[in-house]
Design an enzyme around this catalytic site. Structure first.
Site, PDB file in Angstrom:
ATOM      1  N   GLU A 755       0.777  -0.956  -0.021  1.00  0.00           N
ATOM      2  CA  GLU A 755       0.078  -0.342   0.178  1.00  0.00           C
ATOM      3  C   GLU A 755       0.580   1.208  -0.094  1.00  0.00           C
ATOM      4  O   GLU A 755       1.082   2.146  -0.602  1.00  0.00           O
ATOM      5  CB  GLU A 755      -0.761   0.521   0.793  1.00  0.00           C
ATOM      6  CG  GLU A 755      -1.970   1.495   1.648  1.00  0.00           C
ATOM      7  CD  GLU A 755      -2.245   1.210   2.253  1.00  0.00           C
ATOM      8  OE1 GLU A 755      -3.268   1.901   3.056  1.00  0.00           O
ATOM      9  OE2 GLU A 755      -3.109   0.443   3.810  1.00  0.00           O
ATOM     10  N   ARG A 756       1.704   1.204   1.240  1.00  0.00           N
ATOM     11  CA  ARG A 756       2.241   2.503   1.107  1.00  0.00           C
ATOM     12  C   ARG A 756       3.221   2.527   0.012  1.00  0.00           C
ATOM     13  O   ARG A 756       3.968   3.885  -0.497  1.00  0.00           O
ATOM     14  CB  ARG A 756       3.642   1.914   2.017  1.00  0.00           C
ATOM     15  CG  ARG A 756       2.824   2.381   3.162  1.00  0.00           C
ATOM     16  CD  ARG A 756       3.652   2.035   4.785  1.00  0.00           C
ATOM     17  NE  ARG A 756       3.450   2.280   5.515  1.00  0.00           N
ATOM     18  CZ  ARG A 756       3.516   1.680   6.818  1.00  0.00           C
ATOM     19  NH1 ARG A 756       4.530   0.705   7.056  1.00  0.00           N
ATOM     20  NH2 ARG A 756       3.192   2.127   8.050  1.00  0.00           N
ATOM     21  N   GLN A 850       4.589  29.789  -3.690  1.00  0.00           N
ATOM     22  CA  GLN A 850       4.844  30.566  -4.148  1.00  0.00           C
ATOM     23  C   GLN A 850       4.981  31.316  -5.249  1.00  0.00           C
ATOM     24  O   GLN A 850       5.112  32.446  -5.764  1.00  0.00           O
ATOM     25  CB  GLN A 850       6.547  30.510  -2.848  1.00  0.00           C
ATOM     26  CG  GLN A 850       7.038  31.538  -2.827  1.00  0.00           C
ATOM     27  CD  GLN A 850       6.561  32.856  -1.684  1.00  0.00           C
ATOM     28  OE1 GLN A 850       5.847  32.159  -0.811  1.00  0.00           O
ATOM     29  NE2 GLN A 850       6.813  34.040  -1.992  1.00  0.00           N
ATOM     30  N   ALA A 877      -1.546   5.857   5.920  1.00  0.00           N
ATOM     31  CA  ALA A 877      -0.910   5.087   5.064  1.00  0.00           C
ATOM     32  C   ALA A 877       0.461   4.620   6.409  1.00  0.00           C
ATOM     33  O   ALA A 877       1.235   4.628   6.243  1.00  0.00           O
ATOM     34  CB  ALA A 877      -0.546   4.295   4.030  1.00  0.00           C
ATOM     35  N   THR A 879       2.053   8.020   9.390  1.00  0.00           N
ATOM     36  CA  THR A 879       2.425   9.558   9.425  1.00  0.00           C
ATOM     37  C   THR A 879       3.487   9.680   8.720  1.00  0.00           C
ATOM     38  O   THR A 879       4.293   8.661   9.464  1.00  0.00           O
ATOM     39  CB  THR A 879       1.776  10.439  10.019  1.00  0.00           C
ATOM     40  OG1 THR A 879       2.951   9.847  12.262  1.00  0.00           O
ATOM     41  CG2 THR A 879       0.182  10.118  11.008  1.00  0.00           C
TER      42      THR A 879
END
Length: 897
Positions: A755-756, A850, A877, A879
């Site tokens: 998943e990550r 910016q 998923a 922190t």
């Protein structure tokens, strides 16, 4: 070894005993049996070294012929009857009364997940062939046990046209989804539609399967057949093929798939819109306990009950022990009338054309469509002389032994003005060197120059200066470019990777997976970019964000494009392309809309991929087709109010009751939660066992007691509908336990790494989108009469944005490539990829605001949305802080070991 024994009797057992203690028990059983059979066979025939090496060469040929889009080992399995045998073992069922459902048969390589639903009474015939026989096919789908009709059952049909080709093999004559369609039964279980009486065709003979045909003197013909796939909620699906009883090949089908109850009869139709009538009634077995697999192999001793027409008596009587197949096919026709058939078979045994690449691309319709469009453009969009174009293609055909292409393009060359004598010269195939003189061999000087140029490009790629100069003398600069493209395009063939350089595929992939080549990933990226330009324009992305509502009409479009099952097995409608491909799709959708991409990932990775990794075959067959087609929406529910990063502290419980479990509790921040049809839910089956008492469940959201308390209003990723879910005595049957009982943490952690990895491609897309907006703006926005991009401080920010994107991209795709190539999945790298990409995406989107100054602070430009979307990836998923902790713990574990 005693003197009376010719071979060492202990050798085979010693090989079996060499398996280590960690070998899976089922693997040990299978491999021990295989080794015994293999050794017994070797002793029985006293295999020689030369014969053994011939077998090694044959296995290598399978690998050399196979590509990511052509599974030659699957084809060989068909030819030796293995798939039909496995199908029979897997699907042969009886009920309590001894009755059988409609027989299954092999799926074959021609099914497509993209077939559209059509109305009953409609037609799958888009392009009617001149000699096709239009047929009204109709019937009733009933329950095997109750004999009652099954309302809403779906019948998926596909077939070849009268020329023996399927739609994506024949783009010149057939539109996509010609002779394909899905039909839903009415309340009486009835279906009816128009199709064609099928036509027999030949399997390809240019690979290992062809080598078997030649060695065993067998023909490559498949009898005419119609493919069917029947599905209904609560019933076991059936995939099968129907065969006209009068087809000459039903008695010796080259893949041994014909069964007696699959033989059908066509009758004259009373329908004015059809020539023939076909009635076929279907029986489906319920998924309950009444119907169960037969022990051992089935027997043909009892004649099966036919499921064909009920209103006309059949003239066919099934013999007690039918012989459906011949052991071989003779080369000599038994009668003069069959001479044309055997001539066609002989032609098929000749070297098969490599140029169309049709069969090599069958398993990837989008790639096949792209390839065919490219080849079509070379013929129709180029502007140089048609006689030169067709002459060059004809010569490429000769040099590639491409019989079909020669037969197609030589007549076109003749029609365009090339003399018959010249074409005879081209056909001879000798190396023409630097060409010939005008008039020699029936070719002009210009034609000789083209043939020589084509020869050198085809044989050696490098063209001598003299030959190149001769071509330029006769053709303009544009014509030379177009000629080069035509010769290069028609010379393309699949790039085979030597067998010994391929890595074993990861266990996280479908069987037979081979990592995609860079060219395949590049083409996929272009396909996704085209999709997002068409289906997710900026105004839709902006509307999704401002309205905080997901455009649900996008789901079936994502399904039709094949994106929802990119890591799933083709058997369920997936692409089976792996995690690099998944990252490509995730990145490009995120580039168009971060919120749509997040919902896409929750569906395709958190739900679909979890089914692929941990689902049983029954669960996959039931849930994956709808999810992959975009007909159903999936989600995963893990987090709770008090259990975010510390997920093991979850409070939700699953209490065992008769037949299943009752789920009670809540889940929080669940992406797709308000819309999902199926959710993978984690709950505690043993509340006081911490991580060892968690189980994963499949929950259907129509179940009583399930509700979405509210849809959450988020800072970013708006429109990716997120909710709080409530489970109040939600009953989940035992068969909906995903993975092993009390092993939910294993399922969770196994999926979390991947998943990550896939989610790390989301920030890449957002960084790309920031550059897409910022680069043109800074080069057109002027201050002090100079584009602000010429200011060194601005250049520095642009350089940082670009470098951060490229570095993050390299990290993500390096990890994905390692996974696809079978290397260990490293937790620290999956966490590291999303950690780095997420934080860099936040920095890049801040820089974009910016650089755009006051305009960047306005909601009418997307950079503010990009910042709000990017921030989520530092939270979801796990922190950033948890990811750093995960990486650190991975190092601790490594050094502790």
């Amino acid at each position: 070894m005693s003197g009376s024994e010719r071979f060492n009797p202990h050798f085979t057992q010693s090989v079996i005993d060499a398996m280590g203690p960690k070998t899976d028990p089922r693997t040990r059983e299978i491999m021990a049996s295989l080794i015994k059979h293999l050794h017994d066979f070797t002793r029985e025939v006293e295999l020689t070294v030369d014969e053994w090496m011939a077998g090694v060469a044959f296995v290598n040929l399978i690998g050399q012929t196979s590509t990511a889009t052509r599974n030659e080992a699957h084809r060989v399995s068909d030819v030796v009857g293995l798939e039909s045998l496995v199908d029979e073992i897997a699907h042969k069922h009886i009920n309590e009364s001894g009755e059988e459902p409609t027989s299954s048969s092999i799926l074959g390589p021609f099914w497509s997940p993209n077939a559209p639903f059509r109305e009953n009474g409609g037609s799958i015939i888009i392009n009617a062939p001149p000699n096709g026989q239009k047929t009204l096919m109709h019937g009733v789908i009933t329950d095997l046990d109750t004999k009652k009709p099954i309302p809403g059952a779906v019948i998926d049909i596909w077939q070849a046209s009268a020329n023996g080709k399927y739609d994506f093999q024949d783009p010149d004559n057939q539109a996509p989804n010609n002779l394909r369609g899905k039909f839903r039964c009415n309340e009486k279980g009835e279906y009816w539609f128009y199709c064609l009486k099928p036509t027999a065709y030949s399997l390809p003979t240019d690979g290992a399967a062809g080598a078997i045909f030649r060695a065993l003197d067998r023909h490559p013909m498949r009898p005419a057949h119609i493919h069917l796939m029947m599905t209904a909620e609560g019933y076991k699906p059936v995939t099968t093929q129907l065969y006209p009883r009068d087809d000459p090949y039903v008695s010796n089908d080259t893949v041994f798939a014909v069964k007696d109850d699959l033989l059908i009869d066509f009758y004259p139709s009373k329908d004015p819109n059809a020539k023939l009538d076909l009635e076929y009634n279907i029986r489906l077995a319920p998924r309950g306990e009444k119907t169960a697999p037969m022990e051992g192999l089935s027997s043909f001793s009892t004649p099966p009950t036919t499921t064909s027409t009920t209103r006309r008596p059949s003239t066919y009587n099934t013999p007690a022990n039918p012989t459906m197949r011949l052991p071989y096919a003779p080369k000599t026709p038994p009668s003069p009338s069959l001479e044309p058939v055997y001539s066609r078979i002989a032609a098929r045994r000749a070297p098969r054309p490599l140029i169309p690449l049709d069969l090599a691309l069958l398993h990837s319709p989008p790639v096949a469509d792209g390839w065919n469009s490219f080849i079509g453009a070379l013929r129709t969009q180029t502007q140089f002389d048609a006689s030169i174009r067709e002459l060059a293609i004809s010569r490429v055909a000769v040099l590639n032994s491409a019989v079909h292409e020669w037969n197609s393009h030589a007549p076109l060359a003749f029609k365009a003005g090339i003399k018959a004598e010249g074409l005879a010269t081209v056909l001879r195939g000798e190396d023409v060197g630097k060409g010939g003189t005008g008039g020699e061999g029936g070719l002009t000087e210009r034609e000789w120059a083209v043939v020589a140029y084509t020869d050198q490009m085809t044989r050696g790629v490098v063209v001598e200066e003299g030959v190149f100069g001769e071509v330029k003398k006769w053709l303009g600069e544009r014509d030379v470019v177009e000629l080069t493209a035509v010769v290069a395009g028609y010379n393309c063939r699949p790039a085979f990777t030597p067998l010994n350089t391929r890595r074993a595929a990861s266990s996280k992939h479908p069987k037979g997976f081979v990592a995609p080549a860079k060219e395949e990933l590049d083409e996929l990226r272009e396909s996704v970019q085209e999709f997002t330009r068409r289906e997710i324009p900026e105004d839709l992305a902006q509307k999704t964000d401002s309205s905080n509502a997901f455009p649900n009409e996008i789901w079936p479009k994502l399904g039709e494009a094949g994106f929802l099952g990119v890591t799933a097995d083709e058997a369920y409608g997936g692409l089976g392309m792996g995690y690099q491909a998944h990252c490509v799709i995730m990145e490009e959708i995120s580039r168009a809309s971060g919120s749509i991409a997040l919902s896409y990932a929750a569906h395709s990775q958190l739900c679909v991929n979890q089914f692929m990794l941990n689902g049983s075959e029954a669960q996959k067959a039931k849930y994956l087709p709808g999810l992959i087609a975009g007909e159903k929406i999936g989600a995963l529910a893990m987090s709770e109010h008090s259990a975010g990063s510390d997920v093991v502290s979850m409070k939700m419980t699953a209490k065992e009751v008769d037949g299943g479990y009752l789920l009670n509790g809540t889940k929080m921040w669940i992406t797709n939660g308000p819309d999902a049809h199926y959710i993978i839910v984690y709950a505690k089956t043993v509340p006081d066992a911490a991580s060892k008492g968690i189980t994963a469940f499949i929950v259907e959201t129509t179940t009583k007691g399930f509700s979405c308390a509210k849809k959450l209003d988020k800072l970013g990723m708006r429109g990716s509908n997120t909710g709080e879910l409530v489970f109040d005595d939600v009953f989940v049957p035992k068969e909906n336990v995903l993975g092993a009982l009390n092993k939910g943490v294993t399922v969770l952690m196994e999926g979390l790494d991947l998943e990550r990895l896939v989610l790390s491609a989301g920030p890449l897309g957002l960084m790309q989108a920031a550059l897409d907006v910022t680069l043109p703006y800074t080069h057109t926005r002027k201050q002090f009469n100079t584009p602000i991009a010429h200011n060194q401080l601005v250049q520095g920010k642009l350089a940082d944005m670009y470098t951060k994107y490229k570095a993050a991209s390299s990290y993500t795709y390096a990890v994905a490539a390692a996974v696809d190539n079978g290397q260990p999945i490293l937790t620290q790298d999956c966490a590291g990829a999303i950690l780095y990409a997420a934080e860099r995406a936040t920095e890049c989107t801040l820089d974009a605001i910016q650089l755009m100054g006051g305009m960047g602070y306005m909601n009418e430009v997307p950079v503010g949305r990009l910042l709000r979307d990017a921030k989520l990836y530092e939270i979801g998923a796990g922190t950033s802080e948890v990811r750093r902790m995960v990486i650190g713990r991975a190092f601790n574990k490594e050094y502790r070991e």
